[in-house]
Scaffold this active site. Structure first.
Site, PDB file in Angstrom:
ATOM      1  N   GLY A  27       0.769  -1.236   0.000  1.00 10.89           N
ATOM      2  CA  GLY A  27       0.000   0.000   0.000  1.00 10.89           C
ATOM      3  C   GLY A  27       0.799   1.285   0.000  1.00 10.89           C
ATOM      4  N   SER A  33       2.148   8.133   2.478  1.00  7.24           N
ATOM      5  CA  SER A  33       1.271   6.980   2.677  1.00  7.24           C
ATOM      6  C   SER A  33       1.332   6.459   4.109  1.00  7.24           C
ATOM      7  CB  SER A  33       1.663   5.835   1.743  1.00  7.24           C
ATOM      8  OG  SER A  33       1.524   6.203   0.390  1.00  7.24           O
ATOM      9  N   ILE A  34       0.182   6.040   4.622  1.00  7.12           N
ATOM     10  CA  ILE A  34       0.134   5.399   5.930  1.00  7.12           C
ATOM     11  C   ILE A  34       1.037   4.169   5.941  1.00  7.12           C
ATOM     12  CG2 ILE A  34      -1.351   4.078   7.488  1.00  7.12           C
ATOM     13  CD1 ILE A  34      -3.641   5.983   6.692  1.00  7.12           C
ATOM     14  N   VAL A  79      -3.762  -5.883  -6.635  1.00  2.00           N
ATOM     15  CA  VAL A  79      -4.624  -6.986  -6.207  1.00  2.00           C
ATOM     16  C   VAL A  79      -5.782  -7.219  -7.168  1.00  2.00           C
ATOM     17  CG1 VAL A  79      -4.008  -6.740  -3.780  1.00  2.00           C
ATOM     18  CG2 VAL A  79      -6.007  -5.507  -4.682  1.00  2.00           C
ATOM     19  N   ILE A 106      -4.600  -0.682   1.500  1.00  2.03           N
ATOM     20  CA  ILE A 106      -5.081  -0.313   0.171  1.00  2.03           C
ATOM     21  C   ILE A 106      -6.600  -0.218   0.180  1.00  2.03           C
ATOM     22  CG2 ILE A 106      -3.133  -1.202  -1.157  1.00  2.03           C
ATOM     23  CD1 ILE A 106      -4.670  -3.780  -1.594  1.00  2.03           C
ATOM     24  N   TYR A 169     -18.117  10.284   3.050  1.00  2.87           N
ATOM     25  CA  TYR A 169     -17.366   9.022   3.001  1.00  2.87           C
ATOM     26  C   TYR A 169     -18.106   7.996   2.148  1.00  2.87           C
ATOM     27  CZ  TYR A 169     -13.871   5.698   4.641  1.00  2.87           C
ATOM     28  OH  TYR A 169     -12.829   4.790   4.716  1.00  2.87           O
ATOM     29  N   LYS A 176     -15.660  -0.440   4.444  1.00  2.90           N
ATOM     30  CA  LYS A 176     -14.777  -0.535   5.617  1.00  2.90           C
ATOM     31  C   LYS A 176     -15.455  -1.284   6.759  1.00  2.90           C
ATOM     32  CE  LYS A 176     -11.006   1.718   4.311  1.00  2.90           C
ATOM     33  NZ  LYS A 176      -9.673   1.073   4.230  1.00  2.90           N
ATOM     34  N   THR A 207      -3.407  11.984   2.786  1.00  2.00           N
ATOM     35  CA  THR A 207      -2.824  10.983   1.902  1.00  2.00           C
ATOM     36  C   THR A 207      -3.438  11.115   0.521  1.00  2.00           C
ATOM     37  OG1 THR A 207      -4.496   9.317   2.418  1.00  2.00           O
ATOM     38  CG2 THR A 207      -2.552   9.397   3.847  1.00  2.00           C
TER      39      THR A 207
END
Length: 268
Positions: A27, A33-34, A79, A106, A169, A176, A207
């Site tokens: 990711g 990026s986290i 992926v 990701i 969102y 999620k 991000t």
């Protein structure tokens, strides 16, 4: 890191508490990026790293970071492309023989579905979002299991919008939520193998992925105003929490969603 490390952090870093551990990081897109924050902390704590990049367009941004981190394995991983995730794990099997940590950071939804109302989301957009953002983590767990004969830790990145409505969102909220549920079921199914599974839920972060959300700057401003700590978290904060969950300090924890958001999630 931005803040002076606590005594516990100093002890962990000095002792290289993850020395000898092998961690897969999926990711990283750039230095914001986290996943990069997590990889950096894992490396500071002594872990050896396998780092992936999405495609040839992303490679020039990720490769310098992988070199900086001293990653032993650097490989493409989209992926959504059949066989690529499997190829990464096959390379890990051949190079390392085993794996201790796998981090999934990701998420994706088509822009028109992400920025539109959930009720208007397309069938295909929902399927793509669910496949990339959730089911790929389940696939990762399936591939990691045989490489973790002595146990290990699987980590996925979530967000507060999985549990409460966060304006704009939209589609990613249900996706999620599914990811967090998958974490709990995987923790149950893999617990007897001593494989622990966690979701980490950071507060709003600047991000590339987050920039696709409508009115994201407003979300950042509100987060600063409403969080009890009164400031945003950064990728190092997330990395430190993720690292903690992989260590013996968290050996009796699994199936959790851990918030790293300055207390924002406790506010009404």
């Amino acid at each position: 890191m931005n803040d002076q490390p606590t005594d516990l952090t100093k002890v962990a870093i000095q002792s290289k508490i993850l020395h000898g551990k092998r961690a897969l990081i999926v990711g990283i897109a750039n230095e914001h990026s986290i996943a990069y924050g997590c990889a950096r902390v894992f490396r500071e704590l002594g872990a050896d790293l396998a780092v992936t990049y999405l495609n040839e367009k992303a490679k020039p941004y990720v490769e310098p970071l992988a070199k900086e981190l001293g990653a032993s394995i650097f490989a493409p991983c989209d992926v959504a492309q059949g066989g690529q995730l499997e190829s990464v794990f096959e390379r890990i099997r051949k190079s390392w023989g085993s794996l201790d940590i796998a981090l999934h950071s990701i998420a994706f939804a088509p822009k028109e579905d992400l920025q539109g109302r959930l009720v208007d989301s397309s069938d295909e957009g929902f399927k793509v979002a669910m496949d990339i953002s959730c089911h790929s983590f389940i696939r990762m767990a399936r591939l990691a299991e045989p490489l973790m004969p002595d146990g290990g830790t699987l980590l996925a990145m979530s967000y507060h919008g999985a549990n409460k409505v966060v304006p704009n969102y939209n589609l990613m909220g249900p996706v999620k939520a599914a990811l967090e549920s998958a974490v709990r079921y995987l923790a149950y199914e893999l617990g007897d193998k001593h494989i622990r599974v966690h979701a980490v839920s950071p507060g709003p972060l600047k991000t590339r992925a987050a920039s696709g959300l409508k009115d994201f700057d407003v979300l950042l401003t509100e987060a600063i105003e409403r969080a009890p700590i009164g400031e945003l978290v950064d990728i190092d904060d997330v990395g430190l929490t993720a690292a903690y969950l992989t260590t013996p300090f968290a050996r009796r924890l699994t199936g959790t969603t851990t918030y790293v958001d300055g207390g924002l999630s406790i506010m009404a």
